[in-house]
Write a protein that holds these residues in place. Structure first.
Motif, PDB file in Angstrom:
ATOM      1  N   PHE A 353      51.585  36.464  44.279  1.00 28.61           N
ATOM      2  CA  PHE A 353      51.217  37.264  45.451  1.00 28.61           C
ATOM      3  C   PHE A 353      49.860  37.959  45.434  1.00 28.61           C
ATOM      4  O   PHE A 353      49.327  38.269  46.465  1.00 28.61           O
ATOM      5  N   HIS A 354      49.368  38.292  44.277  1.00 32.80           N
ATOM      6  CA  HIS A 354      48.148  39.105  44.251  1.00 32.80           C
ATOM      7  C   HIS A 354      46.971  38.233  43.814  1.00 32.80           C
ATOM      8  O   HIS A 354      46.787  37.973  42.629  1.00 32.80           O
ATOM      9  N   ASN A 355      46.211  37.736  44.817  1.00 36.05           N
ATOM     10  CA  ASN A 355      45.079  36.854  44.541  1.00 36.05           C
ATOM     11  C   ASN A 355      43.946  37.141  45.521  1.00 36.05           C
ATOM     12  O   ASN A 355      44.193  37.576  46.637  1.00 36.05           O
ATOM     13  N   HIS A 356      42.737  36.879  45.076  1.00 34.14           N
ATOM     14  CA  HIS A 356      41.563  37.214  45.879  1.00 34.14           C
ATOM     15  C   HIS A 356      40.825  35.967  46.355  1.00 34.14           C
ATOM     16  O   HIS A 356      40.980  34.886  45.797  1.00 34.14           O
ATOM     17  N   THR A 357      40.015  36.152  47.387  1.00 27.74           N
ATOM     18  CA  THR A 357      39.168  35.070  47.891  1.00 27.74           C
ATOM     19  C   THR A 357      37.740  35.606  48.029  1.00 27.74           C
ATOM     20  O   THR A 357      37.477  36.779  47.753  1.00 27.74           O
ATOM     21  N   ASP A 385      43.364  40.483  49.245  1.00 23.50           N
ATOM     22  CA  ASP A 385      41.989  40.906  48.963  1.00 23.50           C
ATOM     23  C   ASP A 385      41.900  42.423  48.971  1.00 23.50           C
ATOM     24  O   ASP A 385      42.835  43.116  49.376  1.00 23.50           O
ATOM     25  N   HIS A 386      40.742  42.926  48.510  1.00 25.04           N
ATOM     26  CA  HIS A 386      40.569  44.378  48.412  1.00 25.04           C
ATOM     27  C   HIS A 386      40.439  45.029  49.788  1.00 25.04           C
ATOM     28  O   HIS A 386      40.028  44.391  50.749  1.00 25.04           O
ATOM     29  N   SER A 387      40.772  46.313  49.814  1.00 25.12           N
ATOM     30  CA  SER A 387      40.698  47.064  51.063  1.00 25.12           C
ATOM     31  C   SER A 387      39.347  47.769  51.189  1.00 25.12           C
ATOM     32  O   SER A 387      38.547  47.776  50.255  1.00 25.12           O
ATOM     33  N   VAL A 425      47.542  42.245  51.198  1.00 25.01           N
ATOM     34  CA  VAL A 425      46.312  42.963  50.930  1.00 25.01           C
ATOM     35  C   VAL A 425      46.527  43.749  49.642  1.00 25.01           C
ATOM     36  O   VAL A 425      47.661  44.090  49.305  1.00 25.01           O
ATOM     37  N   GLU A 426      45.458  43.956  48.885  1.00 24.38           N
ATOM     38  CA  GLU A 426      45.532  44.877  47.760  1.00 24.38           C
ATOM     39  C   GLU A 426      44.898  46.169  48.248  1.00 24.38           C
ATOM     40  O   GLU A 426      43.670  46.315  48.254  1.00 24.38           O
ATOM     41  N   CYS A 427      45.736  47.051  48.715  1.00 23.11           N
ATOM     42  CA  CYS A 427      45.264  48.256  49.387  1.00 23.11           C
ATOM     43  C   CYS A 427      45.010  49.370  48.381  1.00 23.11           C
ATOM     44  O   CYS A 427      45.889  49.696  47.577  1.00 23.11           O
ATOM     45  N   PRO A 541      48.790  36.754  39.120  1.00 22.04           N
ATOM     46  CA  PRO A 541      47.609  36.449  38.310  1.00 22.04           C
ATOM     47  C   PRO A 541      46.380  37.282  38.659  1.00 22.04           C
ATOM     48  O   PRO A 541      45.447  37.330  37.875  1.00 22.04           O
ATOM     49  N   ASP A 542      46.370  37.932  39.840  1.00 15.23           N
ATOM     50  CA  ASP A 542      45.176  38.680  40.242  1.00 15.23           C
ATOM     51  C   ASP A 542      43.964  37.748  40.144  1.00 15.23           C
ATOM     52  O   ASP A 542      42.896  38.130  39.663  1.00 15.23           O
ATOM     53  N   ALA A 543      44.155  36.507  40.597  1.00 17.67           N
ATOM     54  CA  ALA A 543      43.124  35.483  40.424  1.00 17.67           C
ATOM     55  C   ALA A 543      41.914  35.791  41.302  1.00 17.67           C
ATOM     56  O   ALA A 543      42.055  36.130  42.476  1.00 17.67           O
ATOM     57  N   HIS A 544      40.748  35.673  40.716  1.00 19.00           N
ATOM     58  CA  HIS A 544      39.502  35.829  41.463  1.00 19.00           C
ATOM     59  C   HIS A 544      38.795  34.489  41.613  1.00 19.00           C
ATOM     60  O   HIS A 544      37.698  34.401  42.128  1.00 19.00           O
ATOM     61  N   GLU A 545      39.426  33.447  41.111  1.00 18.35           N
ATOM     62  CA  GLU A 545      38.928  32.076  41.288  1.00 18.35           C
ATOM     63  C   GLU A 545      40.100  31.124  41.053  1.00 18.35           C
ATOM     64  O   GLU A 545      41.139  31.540  40.541  1.00 18.35           O
TER      65      GLU A 545
HETATM   66 ZN    ZN Z   1      43.290  42.508  42.483  1.00 18.98          ZN
END
Ligand code: ZN
Ligand code: DGT
Ligand code: CA
Ligand code: CA
Length: 586
Positions: A353-357, A385-387, A425-427, A541-545
């Motif tokens: 659930f927690h992944n970024h683009t 994504d970040h807030s 969202v990662e608020c 994973p808090d994946a950033h890629e």
């Molecule tokens: Zn994060």
């Protein structure tokens, strides 16, 4: 406190007293007390303490009995705390240098005024240690190398990085024609979050070529030890690797021993002893009779055979204990009663659930991340994504978040990927515990992860209240990285984890197990109890890629160490199950 924990503290007292130059009888009393303690059963200790009969045990006097009782009942010992505080911390650190015992540290302190590594280094450079009684030029040189290597060796390494170094070495070993069996043991096999050194174990009879290969392989910077059946090397990353080669019929015992942990081994040995057996890296043999454990193990008639670790555990009346659980935290009792949990496995995960683009600070686009999740066979991928307050991470304004929600809906409709994408969202949790967007916007998302990204130096009570307030927001479904720690880089902020866990359970909020190899937060040591109380987990994973999605494997390590089964992890459920959970939560 358990008896092994108490014994360890008694040993520590012995060392500290020796550092202080206390009288040897007093020191020995603690050392033999520790040994006496190890030899009695946990339940017996509890009984003796309750009956106030501890001082009747040989090796435990009146004063010691009092201290053990204090530790057993309160988990603390004032005497030890005062003792620790009375000694310069730099002196204790000196004990880590190879060849240094408390007596030597004491001498260096008294005669040369050494108080820490820096002053010892200086004394060596000035050749003062060489001239000291009981030291000499050789021992000074050894100390200097010890200090020099400390920087490189003393450091621990992330499991992920250590594993990337270890796997090719293991494959290299397995490919050698002389090698019958090979495994990586130690903390790596147990899935610890950080690794001190690598431990390789090989079964073979023709040992020479294996040692040769090991010390000559690519990446070896220095051969630090070399014997007929073992070797130690320092690799380019600063990581040390140990190799041990044993005969095939000893392999299982050596594998179990060098997998550890030390606490697990101690408890296993005690269990063996209670059955009249002696367990060691050499084998499982009768405790009674002539000869050392090693000699007995070489005698086929005395040795209990074992082809697998399951055989070894069975011989001691236990079900197989997975390496992840071998931390001396009740796994043996559970294995005896067949109450070990069915640990979650990597193949149980259906998404995360927690992944970024690239919309915030990620390095891959929504489509790329989705394609990567599809490649992994995931049923769903959550984007969080970040807030807006996380401006350093290019956090999304309300407008941009709304656009991202539309883009995700469009992507799902396109049906190009088998993987469904959830809008999250990662608020940011603002400094006072409010969230970074208003309710109307948060309501438009499938789920909301809340995390602390600023004001990390708040007092514990303030931080705890702040996080609990965020948990109590009805839109919050998950708490991100509970403590904000970065392994080997940044300490946790101060927070009362117990209170946060209780609040999360009460509000049906998930706490994530952030699977980034740098985080692994919430810590595995807290999970067993929390899950027992009803806390739900998500391995994120808090994946950033795209590559970062694979980090869920590190999260699985920690989840297993935390005794977690798939039932308490949301992302082991299928798409319908997750949708149902979200719907019920709303
Ligand atoms: Zn994060
Ligand atoms: P690390 O390397 O600090 O991350 O942790 P480990 O667990 O890999 O520890 P290591 O490499 O010192 O030793 C590997 C295993 O060997 C350890 O987990 C248990 C066993 N072992 C080593 N020294 C002792 C010892 O003094 N007593 C017992 N019972 N076991 C030991
Ligand atoms: Ca190790
Ligand atoms: Ca080792």
């Amino acid at each position: 406190m358990t008896k092994n924990e108490i014994a360890e503290l008694l040993n520590e007292i012995g060392v500290l007293l020796e550092l202080k130059g206390e009288n040897p009888f007093k020191i020995r009393a603690y050392q033999s007390g520790a040994r006496a303690l190890e030899a009695i059963e946990e339940s017996e200790l509890a009984r003796l303490i309750a009956a106030e009969e501890l001082d009747s045990v040989k090796g435990i006097g009146d004063a010691l009995a009092q201290k053990i009782t204090e530790l057993h009942t309160t988990g603390k010992l004032q005497f030890l705390e005062k003792l620790r505080a009375s000694i310069e911390p730099g002196l204790v650190e000196l004990l880590d240098i190879p060849g240094m015992g408390p007596k030597k540290v004491r001498a260096l302190h008294d005669k040369l005024g050494v108080t820490d590594i820096a002053s010892l280094s200086k004394a060596c450079a000035e050749n003062k240690v060489a001239e000291l009684d009981g030291f000499g030029a050789k021992s000074q040189e050894k100390i200097m190398t010890g200090i020099a290597h400390r920087e490189a060796y003393g450091k621990r390494h992330l499991w992920w990085e250590a594993n990337e170094v270890a796997q090719p070495i293991l494959e290299g070993l397995k490919a050698l024609p002389q090698v019958e069996r090979a495994e990586a043991a130690g903390s790596l096999r147990r899935g610890m979050e950080t690794i001190g050194d690598l431990d390789f174990l090989v079964a073979a009879s023709d040992v020479g070529p294996i040692v040769d290969w090991f010390v000559q392989q690519d990446g070896v910077q220095e051969v630090t030890a070399r014997g007929e059946t073992k070797a130690s090397v320092r690799l380019a990353s600063g990581l040390q690797a140990d190799l041990r080669i044993v005969p095939a019929d000893q392999f299982v015992f050596a594998l179990h021993h060098f997998t550890g942990s030390k606490d697990h081994n101690v408890a296993m040995r005690q269990r063996a002893l209670a059955r009249g057996l002696s367990l060691s890296e050499w084998g499982l043999v009768p405790a009674e009779g002539e000869g050392t454990a090693k000699e007995k193990a070489e005698n086929k008639a005395l040795r209990t055979p074992a082809d697998t670790e399951a055989d070894l555990f069975k011989a001691l009346g236990l079900h197989f204990i997975p390496p992840a659980l071998r931390e001396g935290l009740g796994e043996i009792e559970a294995a005896e009663k067949n109450e070990l949990p069915a640990l979650v496995e990597l193949s149980d995960l259906r998404g995360a659930f927690h992944n970024h683009t690239t919309e915030s600070d990620g390095r891959n686009t929504l489509a790329e991340m989705t394609a990567a999740a599809a490649d992994l066979g995931w049923d769903y991928l959550g984007i969080a994504d970040h807030s807006k307050s996380s401006f350093q991470a290019n956090g999304l304004s309300e407008e941009r978040l709304l656009k991202q929600i539309d883009a995700i809906h469009a992507l799902n409709q396109e049906n190009k990927f088998k993987t469904h994408v959830f809008t999250g969202v990662e608020c940011d949790i603002l400094t006072d515990g409010r969230l970074d967007y208003d309710d109307a916007l948060l309501a438009k998302l499938d789920y909301v992860v809340v995390s602390v990204h600023n004001a990390m130096t708040q007092e514990e009570a303030v931080m705890t209240k702040r996080i609990i307030r965020a948990i109590e927001n009805p839109h919050t479904m998950m708490l991100g990285h509970l403590t904000g720690r970065l392994l080997l880089r940044r300490e946790s902020y101060k927070v009362d984890a117990g209170k946060v866990i209780d609040a999360a359970i009460a509000n049906k909020v998930i706490i994530e197990l952030n699977a980034s190899p740098w985080r692994l937060d919430m810590d595995w040591r807290l999970w067993a109890k929390a899950a027992d109380k009803g806390l739900m987990c998500a391995i994120n994973p808090d994946a950033h890629e795209t590559e970062g999605l694979r980090h869920v494997a590190a999260g699985i390590n920690s989840a297993r160490k935390g005794w977690l089964t798939k039932e308490s992890i949301l992302n082991t459920r299928n798409l319908a199950g997750v949708k149902r959970w979200f719907a019920e939560r709303k």
